[in-house]
Design an enzyme around this catalytic site. Structure first.
Site, short mmCIF file in Angstrom:
data_model
loop_
_atom_site.label_atom_id
_atom_site.label_comp_id
_atom_site.label_asym_id
_atom_site.label_seq_id
_atom_site.Cartn_x
_atom_site.Cartn_y
_atom_site.Cartn_z
CB THR A 1 -0.90 0.00 1.25
OG1 THR A 1 -1.53 1.26 1.39
CG2 THR A 1 -0.11 -0.27 2.53
CG ASP A 2 -1.19 4.94 -1.05
OD1 ASP A 2 -1.74 4.36 -0.09
OD2 ASP A 2 -1.80 5.74 -1.79
CD GLU A 3 -3.51 3.58 4.41
OE1 GLU A 3 -3.30 3.46 5.62
OE2 GLU A 3 -4.64 3.60 3.91
CE1 TYR B 1 -3.57 -2.67 5.61
CE2 TYR B 1 -3.35 -0.33 5.10
CZ TYR B 1 -3.42 -1.64 4.69
OH TYR B 1 -3.36 -1.95 3.35
CE LYS C 1 -0.09 -4.64 2.96
NZ LYS C 1 -0.49 -5.97 2.40
P1 NAD Z 1 -9.76 -7.39 1.86
O1 NAD Z 1 -9.80 -7.08 3.32
O2 NAD Z 1 -10.96 -7.12 1.03
O3 NAD Z 1 -9.39 -8.92 1.64
C1 NAD Z 1 -8.39 -9.57 2.39
C2 NAD Z 1 -8.55 -11.08 2.16
O4 NAD Z 1 -7.52 -11.75 2.90
C3 NAD Z 1 -9.88 -11.64 2.67
O5 NAD Z 1 -10.45 -12.49 1.69
C4 NAD Z 1 -9.50 -12.41 3.92
O6 NAD Z 1 -10.36 -13.52 4.19
C5 NAD Z 1 -8.08 -12.85 3.58
N1 NAD Z 1 -7.28 -13.11 4.78
C6 NAD Z 1 -7.15 -12.32 5.87
N2 NAD Z 1 -6.35 -12.90 6.77
C7 NAD Z 1 -5.94 -14.08 6.22
C8 NAD Z 1 -5.08 -15.13 6.66
N3 NAD Z 1 -4.50 -15.08 7.86
N4 NAD Z 1 -4.87 -16.18 5.84
C9 NAD Z 1 -5.48 -16.24 4.62
N5 NAD Z 1 -6.32 -15.29 4.17
C10 NAD Z 1 -6.54 -14.22 4.95
O7 NAD Z 1 -8.49 -6.62 1.31
P2 NAD Z 1 -8.28 -5.89 -0.10
O8 NAD Z 1 -8.81 -4.52 -0.01
O9 NAD Z 1 -8.69 -6.79 -1.17
O10 NAD Z 1 -6.68 -5.76 -0.08
C11 NAD Z 1 -5.86 -6.81 -0.58
C12 NAD Z 1 -4.40 -6.46 -0.37
O11 NAD Z 1 -4.12 -5.23 -1.03
C13 NAD Z 1 -4.03 -6.24 1.10
O12 NAD Z 1 -2.75 -6.78 1.29
C14 NAD Z 1 -4.02 -4.73 1.26
O13 NAD Z 1 -3.10 -4.34 2.25
C15 NAD Z 1 -3.56 -4.29 -0.12
N6 NAD Z 1 -4.05 -2.97 -0.52
C16 NAD Z 1 -5.38 -2.68 -0.55
C17 NAD Z 1 -5.80 -1.43 -0.99
C18 NAD Z 1 -7.26 -1.06 -1.06
O14 NAD Z 1 -7.57 0.10 -1.37
N7 NAD Z 1 -8.19 -1.95 -0.81
C19 NAD Z 1 -4.87 -0.48 -1.40
C20 NAD Z 1 -3.51 -0.80 -1.30
C21 NAD Z 1 -3.11 -2.05 -0.90
O1 DAU Z 2 -4.17 3.98 0.42
C1 DAU Z 2 -4.36 2.60 0.31
C2 DAU Z 2 -5.23 2.11 1.44
O2 DAU Z 2 -6.55 2.57 1.16
C3 DAU Z 2 -5.22 0.59 1.63
O3 DAU Z 2 -3.93 0.19 1.98
C4 DAU Z 2 -6.22 0.16 2.70
O4 DAU Z 2 -6.28 -1.25 2.76
C5 DAU Z 2 -7.59 0.70 2.32
O5 DAU Z 2 -8.50 0.40 3.34
C6 DAU Z 2 -7.52 2.21 2.10
O6 DAU Z 2 -7.27 2.92 3.35
P1 DAU Z 2 -8.03 4.28 3.70
O7 DAU Z 2 -8.00 4.45 5.16
O8 DAU Z 2 -7.54 5.41 2.87
O9 DAU Z 2 -9.51 3.88 3.17
P2 DAU Z 2 -10.96 4.09 3.79
O10 DAU Z 2 -11.93 3.69 2.73
O11 DAU Z 2 -11.11 3.48 5.13
O12 DAU Z 2 -11.04 5.66 3.96
C7 DAU Z 2 -10.83 6.54 2.86
C8 DAU Z 2 -10.89 7.96 3.39
O13 DAU Z 2 -12.25 8.22 3.80
C9 DAU Z 2 -10.04 8.19 4.62
O14 DAU Z 2 -9.51 9.51 4.57
C10 DAU Z 2 -11.02 8.08 5.78
C11 DAU Z 2 -12.32 8.57 5.19
N1 DAU Z 2 -13.55 7.96 5.74
C12 DAU Z 2 -13.63 6.60 5.78
C13 DAU Z 2 -14.75 5.97 6.29
C14 DAU Z 2 -14.84 4.47 6.35
C15 DAU Z 2 -14.60 8.75 6.16
O15 DAU Z 2 -14.54 9.99 6.10
N2 DAU Z 2 -15.72 8.13 6.66
C16 DAU Z 2 -15.83 6.78 6.77
O16 DAU Z 2 -16.87 6.29 7.27
#
Ligand code: NAD
Ligand code: DAU
Length: 354
Positions: free
Chosen positions: A135-137, A161, A165
């Site tokens: 992630t970019d975080e 989180y 990561k």
């Molecule tokens: P998600 O939470 O939707 O899915 C995570 C999946 O991992 C789920 O299916 C869960 O059952 C599985 N999982 C969790 N713990 C596990 C374990 N111990 N063993 C096996 N499986 C397990 O997540 P996502 O949003 O699809 O993100 C996927 C990946 O991409 C993550 O590594 C996250 O950090 C990264 N990522 C996500 C975003 C985003 O915006 N969603 C952005 C940047 C990076």
């Molecule tokens: O940047 C990549 C990341 O993006 C991933 O690594 C994470 O897995 C993914 O969850 C996401 O993190 P964020 O914290 O940026 O996403 P989230 O959707 O939780 O929130 C996006 C923005 O919106 C953040 O600034 C918080 C705000 N927010 C979120 C929720 C859930 C609100 O204002 N209200 C809300 O109820």
């Protein structure tokens, strides 16, 4: 059962989009290893449930014995590692699971991958890839006007989180540097699109607005994220797997910076058009207590992947958000399936019991 790719977390949001896309476009079968936490959902994989090229196993990446056996049995040519605890707010309420899965789980997977990879012949070793999806975080927070994150930006994770990561990224990097495991790391920005669990900003807002519920915007709503349509992300990952250079990091972003309030207003105006409710959906916006340690701005500089691999996102935010809202409107069955007791418990903890 040879020559699968091993996908971890393939029942989650990005993982399930990736697996579906892989099955549509590639010949190598997929072994999908997922623990099915609250975020994993087999409904996400319904379209390929009968496809012989997709094998699903409900397992935990922390279980070294099981993971080791799966490597022996399926002899993967690559690992694409999505499995993680992924929601920042949950990491604030309970960081332990994040340390367990994101750090210890990645360590276990790396150890088992290393043992397996060491046993391969030289040419198979050379072809093998361990792609770690991050992630970019991990880079921390930007101020307005700061240049976007390049791959050289220093790590400065601010939430449990992102710290977990970042730790996993460091382990992956070390396994390449020390043991020669052919790893690649990708760091991407906020994904959105079909099958995203409705705890994250966009699906939460779509569902609440559809149901006439308040739209909880944290703080002043001016935090900025860089939005990447999930299919663009999956395409980038497939390209990195095929052509990326071993030991490298690639940043993947949408070139779509938006404030949270802009994002919520976009969702509302699409719903005003597609599902009018008598009053503008934006009137449901409520500013609520801010997330502790809330990062102000993320932005990805995706120049390296564009120059080296020729990847650019296809969707603009406007096209991607419309597709996303339309998908949720058309998939009420999926929505009802994920609104289980567990989901309600989280909504009560995060938004109601405060
Ligand atoms: P998600 O939470 O939707 O899915 C995570 C999946 O991992 C789920 O299916 C869960 O059952 C599985 N999982 C969790 N713990 C596990 C374990 N111990 N063993 C096996 N499986 C397990 O997540 P996502 O949003 O699809 O993100 C996927 C990946 O991409 C993550 O590594 C996250 O950090 C990264 N990522 C996500 C975003 C985003 O915006 N969603 C952005 C940047 C990076
Ligand atoms: O940047 C990549 C990341 O993006 C991933 O690594 C994470 O897995 C993914 O969850 C996401 O993190 P964020 O914290 O940026 O996403 P989230 O959707 O939780 O929130 C996006 C923005 O919106 C953040 O600034 C918080 C705000 N927010 C979120 C929720 C859930 C609100 O204002 N209200 C809300 O109820």
């Amino acid at each position: 059962m040879q020559n699968h790719i091993l996908v971890t977390g393939g029942a989650g949001f990005i993982g399930s989009n990736f697996v579906q896309r892989w099955i549509q476009s590639a010949t190598t079968p997929v072994l999908n290893l997922d623990k099915l936490t609250y975020a994993g959902n087999l409904q996400n994989l319904a379209s390929i449930s009968n496809d012989p090229r997709h094998t699903f196993v409900r397992e935990d990446i922390n279980d070294a014995g099981v993971v080791g056996k799966l490597f022996e049995q399926y002899m993967p040519t690559s690992v694409v590692h999505f499995a993680a605890e992924s929601h920042v707010d949950r990491s604030i309420h309970g960081p332990a699971d994040f340390v367990k899965t994101n750090i210890n789980g990645t360590f276990t997977l790396l150890e088992e991958a290393r043992a397996y990879w060491s046993s391969l012949k030289a040419d198979a070793q050379q072809r093998f890839r361990f792609l770690h999806v991050s992630t970019d975080e991990v880079y921390g927070s930007l101020n307005a006007g700061d240049p976007a994150f390049t791959e050289e930006h220093k790590y400065c994770p601010n939430s449990p989180y992102s710290a977990s990561k970042a730790a996993s990224d460091h382990l992956v990097r070390a396994y390449h540097h020390t043991y020669g495991l052919p790893t690649i790391i990708t760091n991407c920005s906020n994904n959105y699109g079909p099958y995203q669990f409705p705890e994250k900003l966009i699906p939460l807002m779509v569902l609440n607005a559809m149901n006439g519920k308040p739209l909880p915007v944290y703080g002043d709503g001016k935090n900025v994220r860089d939005w990447l349509y999930v299919e663009d992300h999956c395409e980038a990952l497939m390209l990195v797997l095929r052509k990326g250079r071993v030991g490298e990091t690639y940043n993947i972003g949408g070139w779509n910076e938006r404030t949270n309030l802009d994002v919520v207003n976009s969702v509302c105006s699409i719903l005003d058009e597609l599902r009018p409710s008598g009053k503008p959906h934006a009137s449901l916006v409520e500013f609520v207590k801010d997330r502790p340690g809330h990062d102000r701005r993320y932005a990805i500089d995706a120049t390296k992947i564009a120059n080296e691999l020729g990847w650019k996102p296809k969707e603009t935010f406007e096209t991607g958000i419309r597709k996303t809202v339309e998908w949720y409107l058309a998939n009420e069955k999926w929505i009802n399936g994920v609104r289980t007791g567990e989901y309600q418990k989280w909504i009560n903890l995060q938004y109601i019991s405060k």
